[in-house]
Design an enzyme around this catalytic site. Structure first.
Site, PDB file in Angstrom:
ATOM      1  N   ASN A 212      -2.093   5.870  14.949  1.00  0.00           N
ATOM      2  CA  ASN A 212      -3.003   5.088  14.112  1.00  0.00           C
ATOM      3  C   ASN A 212      -3.575   3.971  14.963  1.00  0.00           C
ATOM      4  O   ASN A 212      -3.258   3.841  16.134  1.00  0.00           O
ATOM      5  CB  ASN A 212      -2.274   4.562  12.867  1.00  0.00           C
ATOM      6  CG  ASN A 212      -1.122   3.640  13.225  1.00  0.00           C
ATOM      7  OD1 ASN A 212      -1.312   2.615  13.856  1.00  0.00           O
ATOM      8  ND2 ASN A 212       0.081   4.028  12.845  1.00  0.00           N
ATOM      9  N   ASP A 281       3.723   7.699   8.121  1.00  0.00           N
ATOM     10  CA  ASP A 281       4.495   8.212   6.978  1.00  0.00           C
ATOM     11  C   ASP A 281       4.962   9.639   7.202  1.00  0.00           C
ATOM     12  O   ASP A 281       5.909  10.101   6.573  1.00  0.00           O
ATOM     13  CB  ASP A 281       3.634   8.152   5.709  1.00  0.00           C
ATOM     14  CG  ASP A 281       3.473   6.702   5.243  1.00  0.00           C
ATOM     15  OD1 ASP A 281       2.397   6.343   4.740  1.00  0.00           O
ATOM     16  OD2 ASP A 281       4.443   5.930   5.437  1.00  0.00           O
ATOM     17  N   LYS A 291       2.312  22.517  25.873  1.00  0.00           N
ATOM     18  CA  LYS A 291       0.979  22.190  25.353  1.00  0.00           C
ATOM     19  C   LYS A 291       0.410  23.388  24.585  1.00  0.00           C
ATOM     20  O   LYS A 291       0.417  24.516  25.080  1.00  0.00           O
ATOM     21  CB  LYS A 291       0.051  21.840  26.524  1.00  0.00           C
ATOM     22  CG  LYS A 291      -1.336  21.422  26.063  1.00  0.00           C
ATOM     23  CD  LYS A 291      -2.261  21.173  27.238  1.00  0.00           C
ATOM     24  CE  LYS A 291      -3.695  20.932  26.736  1.00  0.00           C
ATOM     25  NZ  LYS A 291      -4.667  20.866  27.864  1.00  0.00           N
ATOM     26  N   PHE A 326       4.184  -5.652   4.694  1.00  0.00           N
ATOM     27  CA  PHE A 326       2.715  -5.662   4.656  1.00  0.00           C
ATOM     28  C   PHE A 326       2.246  -4.489   3.811  1.00  0.00           C
ATOM     29  O   PHE A 326       2.963  -3.498   3.667  1.00  0.00           O
ATOM     30  CB  PHE A 326       2.157  -5.514   6.081  1.00  0.00           C
ATOM     31  CG  PHE A 326       2.105  -6.788   6.863  1.00  0.00           C
ATOM     32  CD1 PHE A 326       3.268  -7.341   7.387  1.00  0.00           C
ATOM     33  CD2 PHE A 326       0.898  -7.439   7.097  1.00  0.00           C
ATOM     34  CE1 PHE A 326       3.228  -8.525   8.120  1.00  0.00           C
ATOM     35  CE2 PHE A 326       0.849  -8.620   7.826  1.00  0.00           C
ATOM     36  CZ  PHE A 326       2.014  -9.158   8.334  1.00  0.00           C
ATOM     37  N   LYS A 340       4.333  -2.046  -3.994  1.00  0.00           N
ATOM     38  CA  LYS A 340       5.198  -1.928  -2.801  1.00  0.00           C
ATOM     39  C   LYS A 340       6.222  -3.055  -2.782  1.00  0.00           C
ATOM     40  O   LYS A 340       7.371  -2.877  -2.390  1.00  0.00           O
ATOM     41  CB  LYS A 340       4.359  -1.939  -1.528  1.00  0.00           C
ATOM     42  CG  LYS A 340       3.691  -0.606  -1.268  1.00  0.00           C
ATOM     43  CD  LYS A 340       2.776  -0.599  -0.068  1.00  0.00           C
ATOM     44  CE  LYS A 340       2.095   0.764   0.055  1.00  0.00           C
ATOM     45  NZ  LYS A 340       1.016   0.769   1.033  1.00  0.00           N
ATOM     46  N   LYS A 344      10.018  -1.766  -2.627  1.00  0.00           N
ATOM     47  CA  LYS A 344      10.782  -1.985  -1.391  1.00  0.00           C
ATOM     48  C   LYS A 344      11.648  -3.238  -1.465  1.00  0.00           C
ATOM     49  O   LYS A 344      12.192  -3.673  -0.466  1.00  0.00           O
ATOM     50  CB  LYS A 344       9.818  -2.050  -0.200  1.00  0.00           C
ATOM     51  CG  LYS A 344       8.986  -0.765  -0.032  1.00  0.00           C
ATOM     52  CD  LYS A 344       8.150  -0.755   1.233  1.00  0.00           C
ATOM     53  CE  LYS A 344       7.294   0.482   1.311  1.00  0.00           C
ATOM     54  NZ  LYS A 344       7.327   1.150   2.608  1.00  0.00           N
TER      55      LYS A 344
HETATM   56  O1  PMT Z   1      -1.553  -4.280  14.670  1.00  0.00           O
HETATM   57  P1  PMT Z   1      -2.896  -4.784  14.232  1.00  0.00           P
HETATM   58  O2  PMT Z   1      -4.024  -4.066  14.897  1.00  0.00           O
HETATM   59  O3  PMT Z   1      -3.004  -6.271  14.376  1.00  0.00           O
HETATM   60  O4  PMT Z   1      -3.081  -4.430  12.664  1.00  0.00           O
HETATM   61  C1  PMT Z   1      -2.224  -5.122  11.775  1.00  0.00           C
HETATM   62  C2  PMT Z   1      -1.817  -4.183  10.623  1.00  0.00           C
HETATM   63  C3  PMT Z   1      -3.076  -3.850   9.834  1.00  0.00           C
HETATM   64  C4  PMT Z   1      -1.189  -2.927  11.159  1.00  0.00           C
HETATM   65  C5  PMT Z   1      -0.815  -4.970   9.758  1.00  0.00           C
HETATM   66  O5  PMT Z   1      -1.414  -6.154   9.280  1.00  0.00           O
HETATM   67  C6  PMT Z   1      -0.334  -4.121   8.611  1.00  0.00           C
HETATM   68  O6  PMT Z   1      -0.962  -4.029   7.576  1.00  0.00           O
HETATM   69  N1  PMT Z   1       0.831  -3.475   8.834  1.00  0.00           N
HETATM   70  C7  PMT Z   1       1.372  -2.543   7.847  1.00  0.00           C
HETATM   71  C8  PMT Z   1       0.656  -1.244   7.983  1.00  0.00           C
HETATM   72  C9  PMT Z   1       1.311  -0.218   7.075  1.00  0.00           C
HETATM   73  O7  PMT Z   1       1.943   0.733   7.469  1.00  0.00           O
HETATM   74  O8  PMT Z   1       1.103  -0.590   5.769  1.00  0.00           O
HETATM   75  P2  PMT Z   1       1.642   0.426   4.573  1.00  0.00           P
HETATM   76  O9  PMT Z   1       1.046  -0.122   3.316  1.00  0.00           O
HETATM   77  O10 PMT Z   1       1.373   1.868   4.921  1.00  0.00           O
HETATM   78  O11 PMT Z   1       3.238   0.197   4.616  1.00  0.00           O
HETATM   79  C10 PMT Z   1       3.822  -0.762   3.758  1.00  0.00           C
HETATM   80  C11 PMT Z   1       4.995  -1.434   4.447  1.00  0.00           C
HETATM   81  O12 PMT Z   1       6.028  -0.485   4.695  1.00  0.00           O
HETATM   82  C12 PMT Z   1       4.663  -2.053   5.790  1.00  0.00           C
HETATM   83  O13 PMT Z   1       5.398  -3.249   5.916  1.00  0.00           O
HETATM   84  C13 PMT Z   1       5.137  -1.019   6.803  1.00  0.00           C
HETATM   85  O14 PMT Z   1       5.558  -1.643   8.027  1.00  0.00           O
HETATM   86  C14 PMT Z   1       6.325  -0.408   6.072  1.00  0.00           C
HETATM   87  N2  PMT Z   1       6.558   0.996   6.374  1.00  0.00           N
HETATM   88  C15 PMT Z   1       5.641   1.943   6.040  1.00  0.00           C
HETATM   89  C16 PMT Z   1       5.926   3.258   6.313  1.00  0.00           C
HETATM   90  C17 PMT Z   1       7.167   3.608   6.896  1.00  0.00           C
HETATM   91  N3  PMT Z   1       7.476   4.879   7.161  1.00  0.00           N
HETATM   92  N4  PMT Z   1       8.062   2.650   7.204  1.00  0.00           N
HETATM   93  C18 PMT Z   1       7.775   1.349   6.944  1.00  0.00           C
HETATM   94  O15 PMT Z   1       8.571   0.457   7.243  1.00  0.00           O
END
Ligand code: PMT
Length: 403
Positions: A212, A281, A291, A326, A340, A344
């Site tokens: 990503n 995810d 490959k 986040f 969320k 969580k």
């Molecule tokens: O790195 P940058 O370029 O500065 O960009 C910052 C950012 C946009 C990546 C950051 O601000 C941000 O939003 N990070 C969370 C991105 C994310 O995966 O969001 P989500 O809504 O899909 O996940 C929700 C939360 O669960 C997040 O805290 C994530 O870290 C966590 N998560 C998600 C999936 C997973 N398998 N494990 C997790 O821990």
């Protein structure tokens, strides 16, 4: 960085290492970040780099002689030493380190080193044999025991053609090492923060992966802000565009599974866990060991769910532990983030827009809202990621006090 360095008085001591020219970059960055830098060059440094360069960069007279004619009474050495918030010696030679260790005061720099009560940060730079010599090593140990800080050196190819430790560490790392020493806020002192940052790479085959656009900028800003306020910071970081700051323990991983394994081992002892990483995810169920060749037909990939890293931490959350997540959303930002937060078991979630030109992946700014357990929404204006990190840490401090 500007909030941290603004109006801080830093004496930049430059000694007679071949790396003296790199002190210009250090002076330039510190000045750019708002610090008031007083350049001090030893006699041998003046043989290698001109004082006029530093005067132009810092906008201040460079001090090169013990008894320079008092152009201005303020330059009087005791006044400068007492006004300093930090003494940074970069580069520092073996000779300077030895004189500092034995309290020799035979020039302006070593004299005022005895007169100041400001923190002292030394960035060594010298030939490998000189650096590894027992005399130099013992001198540095003695200074460390007295509370002097060191940053670097790096290892690599030196000007004297030897390869090994002794290279001046990168000027940005030196500037970052100043952060906790000049910061005026210590409201996270001794707080242990573990966080994730950056993206993840989920292998398709040895050449290709699903990734990503996370650059790690948000994670870096959070780590820097926490370090500035006295926290000990460990960052489990996926592949990123930016490096974690000096002072943070960075643990590099590639996949979500590796991130989950590293976090589960570390989060137990954390006072605060922050999930800033964009964790994939899904991963390819069976990555290929070789490959994949083009076959003219569709390539079908079976994807399976990855562990929810933040969810794993939440499941074993200790009493008083603070959990921050986040939400990267393109639609219904606040509603999705609130869901969320609950799912969580978070104490705070940062809902950030990720589908605009000024917020989200790779950007220097972010349009975010902070949502607490009580559902209260703090809708921030468009800010830099460093400003968002400051607001987040303000909330973390409040949560720690309320725990
Ligand atoms: O790195 P940058 O370029 O500065 O960009 C910052 C950012 C946009 C990546 C950051 O601000 C941000 O939003 N990070 C969370 C991105 C994310 O995966 O969001 P989500 O809504 O899909 O996940 C929700 C939360 O669960 C997040 O805290 C994530 O870290 C966590 N998560 C998600 C999936 C997973 N398998 N494990 C997790 O821990």
């Amino acid at each position: 960085m500007k909030r941290i360095f603004s109006n801080r008085e830093i004496v930049l001591g430059v000694t007679g290492s071949i790396a003296a020219y790199k002190a210009c970059e250090i002076a330039s960055r510190l000045t750019e970040y708002g610090a008031n830098v007083t350049p001090v060059l030893t006699k041998s440094a003046c043989e290698l780099v001109g004082s006029a360069t530093f005067e132009a960069i810092c906008g201040r007279a460079a001090i090169t002689h013990m008894f320079a004619p008092l152009q201005n009474p303020d330059v009087e050495h005791i006044a400068v030493a007492q006004r300093a918030h930090l003494y940074l010696i970069a580069p520092a030679t073996a000779n300077f380190i030895a004189r500092a260790t034995h309290g020799i005061a035979d020039d302006w720099l070593t004299t005022t080193l005895l007169a100041t009560r400001a923190p002292i940060l030394i960035a060594p730079a010298m030939n490998t044999n000189m650096y590894e010599h027992p005399a130099t090593q013992e001198n540095m140990q003695t200074l460390r025991r007295r509370g002097v800080y060191f940053v670097g050196p790096d290892s690599g190819r030196l000007a004297c053609k030897t390869i090994g430790p002794g290279r001046l560490i990168d000027p940005m790392k030196i500037v970052e090492a100043c952060v906790p020493l000049v910061s005026e806020r210590h409201d996270l002192k001794n707080v242990r923060i573990v966080m994730t940052s950056g993206g993840t790479h989920e292998p398709i085959d040895p050449v290709r992966y699903i990734g990503n656009r996370s650059s790690g900028k948000m994670g870096r800003a959070l780590a820097l802000e926490a370090i500035a306020r006295g926290a000990s910071v460990t960052v489990v970081t996926g592949p990123s565009e930016v490096a974690m700051p000096e002072g943070a323990l960075a643990i590099p991983v590639e996949t979500a599974a590796q991130m989950a394994e590293a976090v589960v081992n570390l989060a137990q002892d954390a006072d605060v866990f922050i999930g800033a990483a964009a964790v994939a995810d899904y991963r390819v169920e069976t990555p290929s060991n070789s490959k994949k060749k083009k076959s003219g037909k569709k390539l079908d990939l079976t994807l399976v769910e990855n562990p929810d890293v933040l969810g794993l931490v939440g499941a074993v959350k200790r009493a008083k532990q603070i959990l921050v997540g986040f939400a990267a959303e393109t639609d219904d930002l606040l509603a999705n983030a609130a869901l969320k937060l609950k799912k969580k078991q978070l104490d705070l979630i940062i809902a950030n827009e990720v589908n605009t030109d000024v917020s989200g992946f790779g950007k220097d700014t972010s349009k975010a809202a902070l949502i607490g357990r009580d559902g209260k929404v703090d809708d921030l204006p468009l800010l830099t990621k460093e400003e968002v990190a400051e607001r987040i840490m303000d909330r973390v401090v409040a949560l720690i006090h309320a725990a």
